[in-house]
Scaffold this motif. Sequence first.
Motif, PDB file in Angstrom:
ATOM      1  N   SER A 238      -3.580  11.374  19.746  1.00  0.00           N
ATOM      2  CA  SER A 238      -3.488  10.023  19.364  1.00  0.00           C
ATOM      3  C   SER A 238      -4.732   9.256  18.991  1.00  0.00           C
ATOM      4  N   PHE A 239      -4.655   7.860  18.534  1.00  0.00           N
ATOM      5  CA  PHE A 239      -5.757   7.162  18.129  1.00  0.00           C
ATOM      6  C   PHE A 239      -6.680   6.823  19.143  1.00  0.00           C
ATOM      7  N   SER A 240      -6.316   6.605  20.386  1.00  0.00           N
ATOM      8  CA  SER A 240      -7.230   6.193  21.375  1.00  0.00           C
ATOM      9  C   SER A 240      -7.867   7.545  21.909  1.00  0.00           C
ATOM     10  N   SER A 241      -7.291   8.753  21.948  1.00  0.00           N
ATOM     11  CA  SER A 241      -7.851   9.666  22.468  1.00  0.00           C
ATOM     12  C   SER A 241      -9.127  10.109  21.348  1.00  0.00           C
ATOM     13  N   ARG A 242      -8.695  10.239  20.217  1.00  0.00           N
ATOM     14  CA  ARG A 242      -9.692  10.408  19.076  1.00  0.00           C
ATOM     15  C   ARG A 242     -10.947   9.574  19.261  1.00  0.00           C
ATOM     16  N   LEU A 243     -10.573   8.193  19.534  1.00  0.00           N
ATOM     17  CA  LEU A 243     -11.761   7.127  19.726  1.00  0.00           C
ATOM     18  C   LEU A 243     -12.620   7.427  21.022  1.00  0.00           C
ATOM     19  N   VAL A 244     -11.936   7.921  22.088  1.00  0.00           N
ATOM     20  CA  VAL A 244     -12.673   8.437  23.218  1.00  0.00           C
ATOM     21  C   VAL A 244     -13.573   9.513  23.045  1.00  0.00           C
ATOM     22  N   GLU A 245     -13.073  10.455  22.136  1.00  0.00           N
ATOM     23  CA  GLU A 245     -13.678  11.671  22.031  1.00  0.00           C
ATOM     24  C   GLU A 245     -14.567  11.118  21.004  1.00  0.00           C
ATOM     25  N   SER A 246     -14.657  10.390  19.908  1.00  0.00           N
ATOM     26  CA  SER A 246     -16.009  10.100  18.986  1.00  0.00           C
ATOM     27  C   SER A 246     -16.685   9.279  19.937  1.00  0.00           C
ATOM     28  N   PHE A 247     -16.600   8.459  20.841  1.00  0.00           N
ATOM     29  CA  PHE A 247     -17.612   7.759  21.818  1.00  0.00           C
ATOM     30  C   PHE A 247     -18.434   8.824  22.482  1.00  0.00           C
ATOM     31  N   TYR A 248     -17.668   9.900  22.978  1.00  0.00           N
ATOM     32  CA  TYR A 248     -18.310  10.997  23.885  1.00  0.00           C
ATOM     33  C   TYR A 248     -19.141  11.773  22.910  1.00  0.00           C
TER      34      TYR A 248
END
Length: 286
Positions: A238-248
């Motif tokens: 999902s988009f939220s998972s990708r956003l969290v992954e980018s932040f990490y």
Amino acid sequence: MKYTPGIVLELAALMSSCSHENKQTAERSSVRLESVAMSAPPPMQADEPDKAEMIGPALPTPTAAVVAPARRLIYHADLRVKVDNLPQASRRLDSLVQRNGGYLSAAREIREDDEWRQAMTIRVLPSRFRAIMSALGSLGTVEEKRITTDDVTAQHADISARLATKRVVEQRYIALLARAKKISEVLEVEGKIGEVREEIESTESRLKTLNDEVAYSTISLVCYQALAQPVPDAPIVSFSSRLVESFYTGWTLITSLLIGVVTIWPFLLLGGFALWGVKRWRSRLA
């Protein structure tokens, strides 16, 4: 221990006869084919013309037909076949074996992660060996095939001759036992009879096994089916998972740079001293 002279002589003669018969048995181990011809009548004497006239003209001497000994062959085959559908191939195999007058003497089924296989031992008449081997190849793709043939004609003849010799020796010991008069003589002869009977049973077992291998050929068959390995589906991100992954990922990059700078602090210190020295040298020249 005392024995009567007759018993002693009989035992000595019997042991000598056993040794002689064993030597003859070894010489008969190879089967030979000899032609047998009937002997011709003796020639007529010149002073017997009357008998010649009574007998009449000489007839051709008949010759016995030469009969070759039956060869005793043992057939064995190893076969590995890859099939598309193992249960269907197994049903075809059962029908095929029954039609050819054979039987399954052993069977084992194993299912692993990437393979499902059946290992079987088939016994079939030698006259149907070639036919069933050809039919087994139609079950699937033959990956391995090996056929061996052993000629045991001489071995069979040797074992049969040894068995006959031992039985004759046994009968002689039995006859000798009937004439024994003392208990010590009876025990001695009975011990010999026990030894001979043990050898007879062992020889009979060897001959039975050999006859069974000759009577039915053996086929070791392995049929197997390759099993496809399941491939897991790709996860839906999902988009939220990708956003969290980018932040990490960004945070990991910053911490990696900081750790890299700390790691090379000696070089940074040396570089600072070198730059300070160059500036001071230029200031003196000015």
